[in-house]
Write an enzyme that holds these catalytic residues in place. Structure first.
Site, PDB file in Angstrom:
ATOM      1  N   PHE A 148      37.478  16.342  61.241  1.00 28.76           N
ATOM      2  CA  PHE A 148      37.727  17.781  60.717  1.00 28.76           C
ATOM      3  C   PHE A 148      36.673  18.810  60.635  1.00 28.76           C
ATOM      4  O   PHE A 148      36.982  19.928  60.485  1.00 28.76           O
ATOM      5  CB  PHE A 148      37.917  17.568  58.992  1.00 28.76           C
ATOM      6  CG  PHE A 148      36.744  17.200  58.449  1.00 28.76           C
ATOM      7  CD1 PHE A 148      35.977  18.426  58.054  1.00 28.76           C
ATOM      8  CD2 PHE A 148      36.227  15.989  58.211  1.00 28.76           C
ATOM      9  CE1 PHE A 148      34.570  17.990  57.392  1.00 28.76           C
ATOM     10  CE2 PHE A 148      35.062  15.765  57.556  1.00 28.76           C
ATOM     11  CZ  PHE A 148      34.253  16.503  57.205  1.00 28.76           C
ATOM     12  N   GLU A 175      43.963  15.458  59.692  1.00 32.48           N
ATOM     13  CA  GLU A 175      45.193  16.076  58.834  1.00 32.48           C
ATOM     14  C   GLU A 175      44.537  16.861  57.931  1.00 32.48           C
ATOM     15  O   GLU A 175      45.426  17.572  56.916  1.00 32.48           O
ATOM     16  CB  GLU A 175      45.951  14.780  57.926  1.00 32.48           C
ATOM     17  CG  GLU A 175      45.148  14.017  57.160  1.00 32.48           C
ATOM     18  CD  GLU A 175      44.408  12.802  58.034  1.00 32.48           C
ATOM     19  OE1 GLU A 175      44.280  12.009  57.375  1.00 32.48           O
ATOM     20  OE2 GLU A 175      44.186  13.074  59.034  1.00 32.48           O
ATOM     21  N   SER A 225      33.141   9.024  62.200  1.00 30.93           N
ATOM     22  CA  SER A 225      31.819   8.240  61.637  1.00 30.93           C
ATOM     23  C   SER A 225      31.690   7.133  62.544  1.00 30.93           C
ATOM     24  O   SER A 225      32.604   6.769  63.261  1.00 30.93           O
ATOM     25  CB  SER A 225      32.235   7.753  60.025  1.00 30.93           C
ATOM     26  OG  SER A 225      33.507   7.303  60.382  1.00 30.93           O
ATOM     27  N   CYS A 280      27.814  16.874  63.109  1.00 31.83           N
ATOM     28  CA  CYS A 280      27.209  15.599  63.697  1.00 31.83           C
ATOM     29  C   CYS A 280      25.915  15.859  64.268  1.00 31.83           C
ATOM     30  O   CYS A 280      25.172  15.102  64.807  1.00 31.83           O
ATOM     31  CB  CYS A 280      28.114  14.573  64.610  1.00 31.83           C
ATOM     32  SG  CYS A 280      28.204  15.645  66.270  1.00 31.83           S
TER      33      CYS A 280
END
Length: 494
Positions: A148, A175, A225, A280
């Site tokens: 996302f 989503e 992740s 990240c």
């Protein structure tokens, strides 16, 4: 309420067995619903990609390149519109959204050079009358599963190179902010990409599992992740697929006593709190060497006081909300537990009040963080910056290299020799010298080490060409025209 559709073989399909809500993080209100793909719907997209593959593979490199040159212009022209879409569903400020698109454009520009990127090699006369050459051919249907936090940039990291190399793609975006991927698919089609080459399906684990299990999907790219990256790598590789799965991070920024304090403080604030820390490559830990923390922490605190947090559509805002209410609560829990773990909460983001009803939280600065604490060990993925104090460079290097993540790292110093030593010794895939977020430009490749990457290929750039192609070596021998009995028009042939 508007429905966000799948894009399969060029058609918009919003019919689904179930739908998910899409919120505006700045208001907390649902603004759309997104069709969630079943296994059958996902397989339909995979079948469309498989059917389009033979034609796209045969398409000339010049025509493929034309698509990317046109796409580049369309993305530049439509950046304001696409930025607004990103901000409305992710929450990041418009300038961050535009910056994300600009970084994605680098990958489109790289892909436009496919004529050069896909060249093979040739060796003549390796043995008498024998030549050898190699070619790069597409792997087939590619699954792209994106997070996302960068709904434009990360899809372009994958999709651009995959399509340029002659593959077809099934893109499964998050989503939570799915509209950007539909917009990208529309621009690709406007740029001349044939239907079926790029398909977009929305969904959750059901759609992901269908991609991972399908025998028609030959390669999978993922960013997310570490626990999910590990799971995807294992499942997809067990199914015989190529996999590049980029996981989490805990990026360190070492600051030496000789560093420019103003430069380091500016860098720490922008790198830790930009895009609400949902990156990240965000700096999560400052490793302060010697007594530099006594000057650096107040400088960071001073800048935090001036940071404007608000709706991403407001030009005055420098940071927007988090993506969900759950994310806000998770980030707040780390700050709440910091003092019990021995840290000193210098700035507590939970105390900042907001008039909006969105998923806002203030930024936090925690000093004297202990390496064994959760604040240090975990990827928080929010606007929390930890300060770890060490006595020496060597102690700081040991701290960085012993962490489970090795995504990106940086050093701030005026000493070129120490900077070179840091570059040589540090165990991370991307290194910045007086650069806090060392994301490589599009002509290099992005990826970390250790638990930040599962698989052996970094994403985009030269390594993406390797990942999205298979090498084929051809050894050939032909009759010598001078001795052939067939009349080829050469003197001496009879």
């Amino acid at each position: 309420m508007a429905r966000i559709p799948h894009v399969i073989n060029g058609e918009k399909i919003d019919a689904a067995e179930s739908y998910g809500p899409v919120f505006n993080p700045a208001t907390g209100e649902q603004q759309h619903e997104v069709a969630l793909a079943s296994t059958e719907r996902t397989n339909e997209a995979i079948a469309a990609a498989k059917a389009a593959l033979p034609m796209w593979r045969k398409t000339s490199l010049t025509k493929r390149a034309d698509v990317f040159f046109t796409l580049r212009q369309l993305l530049k022209q439509r950046t304001p519109e696409l930025s607004a879409i990103v901000t409305s569903e992710h929450g990041k400020v418009l300038s961050d959204a535009a910056g994300e698109i600009a970084r994605g454009l680098e990958n489109v520009e790289f892909a436009a050079g496919l004529m050069h990127l896909l060249k093979g090699e040739r060796a003549e006369q390796v043995s008498t009358g024998v030549d050898v050459h190699s070619v790069k051919q597409p792997v087939g249907v590619v699954g792209a599963i994106t997070p996302f936090n960068f709904p434009v940039m990360v899809p372009l990291w994958m999709v651009a190179s995959a399509i340029a190399c002659g593959n077809t793609v099934v893109l499964k975006p998050s989503e939570r902010d799915p509209s950007a991927s539909v917009f990208i698919a529309d621009l690709f089609r406007e740029a001349g990409l044939p239907d079926g080459v790029l398909n977009v399906v929305h969904g959750d684990k059901t759609a992901v599992d269908a991609i991972l299990d399908s025998p028609d999907v030959k390669a999978v790219s993922f960013v997310g992740s570490t626990p999910i990256a590990r799971s995807i790598y294992q499942r997809a590789s067990e199914n015989g697929k190529r996999v590049q799965a980029l996981g989490g991070a805990k990026n360190h920024m070492m600051v030496l006593p000789d560093a420019d304090i103003n430069m380091a403080a500016d860098a720490a604030v922008s790198a830790a709190y930009g895009s609400a820390g949902e990156r990240c490559m965000a700096v999560s830990v400052v490793v302060a060497v010697g007594g530099v923390a006594d000057r650096l922490v107040p400088a960071i605190e001073e800048r935090i006081a001036k940071l404007v947090i608000g709706d991403g559509t407001d030009p005055a805002s420098e940071m927007g909300p988090l993506i969900t209410a759950e994310a806000r609560e998770r980030v707040a829990s780390y700050v709440a537990g910091a003092e019990a773990e021995g840290g000193t909460v210098v700035v507590d983001g939970r105390e900042q009040q907001f008039t909006e009803n969105g998923y806002f939280i203030g930024v936090s600065l925690i000093d004297n963080v202990k390496p064994e604490s959760k604040v240090y060990q975990d990827e928080i993925f929010g606007p929390v910056l930890a300060i770890v104090r060490v006595d020496t460079y060597e102690e700081g290097m040991e701290l960085i290299n012993s962490h489970q993540y090795g995504n990106g790292t940086a050093i701030f110093t005026r000493d070129g020799g120490v900077a070179r030593q840091f570059e040589f010794e540090v165990e991370a895939g991307m290194v910045g010298v007086n650069v806090p977020i060392p994301v490589p430009v599009g002509s290099f490749s992005f990826g970390g080490w250790k638990n930040s990457l599962f698989g052996d290929s970094h994403i985009y750039g030269p390594e993406s060409v390797h990942f999205y192609t298979r090498s084929k070596v051809v050894t050939s021998r032909w009759p010598d025209p001078a001795t052939s009995k067939v009349d080829l028009g050469f003197p001496g042939n009879e």
